[in-house]
Design an enzyme around this catalytic site. Sequence first.
Site, PDB file in Angstrom:
ATOM      1  N   GLU A  63       0.841  -1.204   0.000  1.00 25.34           N
ATOM      2  CA  GLU A  63       0.000   0.000   0.000  1.00 25.34           C
ATOM      3  C   GLU A  63       0.877   1.255   0.000  1.00 25.34           C
ATOM      4  O   GLU A  63       0.576   2.227  -0.702  1.00 25.34           O
ATOM      5  CB  GLU A  63      -0.938  -0.005   1.207  1.00 25.34           C
ATOM      6  CG  GLU A  63      -2.029   1.018   1.140  1.00 25.34           C
ATOM      7  CD  GLU A  63      -3.012   0.822   0.002  1.00 25.34           C
ATOM      8  OE1 GLU A  63      -3.138   1.756  -0.821  1.00 25.34           O
ATOM      9  OE2 GLU A  63      -3.654  -0.230  -0.072  1.00 25.34           O
ATOM     10  N   GLU A  70       2.032   6.205  -7.162  1.00 29.68           N
ATOM     11  CA  GLU A  70       1.003   7.150  -7.606  1.00 29.68           C
ATOM     12  C   GLU A  70       1.496   8.597  -7.505  1.00 29.68           C
ATOM     13  O   GLU A  70       1.272   9.395  -8.419  1.00 29.68           O
ATOM     14  CB  GLU A  70      -0.282   6.974  -6.792  1.00 29.68           C
ATOM     15  CG  GLU A  70      -1.058   5.738  -7.166  1.00 29.68           C
ATOM     16  CD  GLU A  70      -2.376   5.620  -6.420  1.00 29.68           C
ATOM     17  OE1 GLU A  70      -2.632   6.425  -5.490  1.00 29.68           O
ATOM     18  OE2 GLU A  70      -3.147   4.724  -6.770  1.00 29.68           O
TER      19      GLU A  70
END
Length: 121
Positions: A63, A70
């Site tokens: 994560e 991102e």
Amino acid sequence: MKKLIRSFGFAFKGFRYAFTTQQNFRIHVFAAIAASLLGWYLQINVNEWQWVILCIMLMLVTEMLNTAIEALTDLVSPNYNKLAGHVKDISAGAVLLVALFSLVTGGIIFLPKIIHLFHAA
């Protein structure tokens, strides 16, 4: 020694950033806490703890890597770009794979114990 302490500070800063800005990361942290409490309550054995801890760490690491990928993708490609979208999708797919692995592993460890609790009552 000062550099070492600073590097830990950067690491905690990264963890804090992920926790405060990423809803999915917070969900995974709370799921990790819930799994840990359930493991304690059900008195899972050492081998089972190793699998639970592995799942927790893999989930949090992927994560955080997804968040980093991102952010970097947004930095280098602020406008829509099909290839940048693929990068983000692949990164999210990696998180999904670890989540599925963790779900199956948790099911293998916890479900028999939970079923046994209900049958014993």
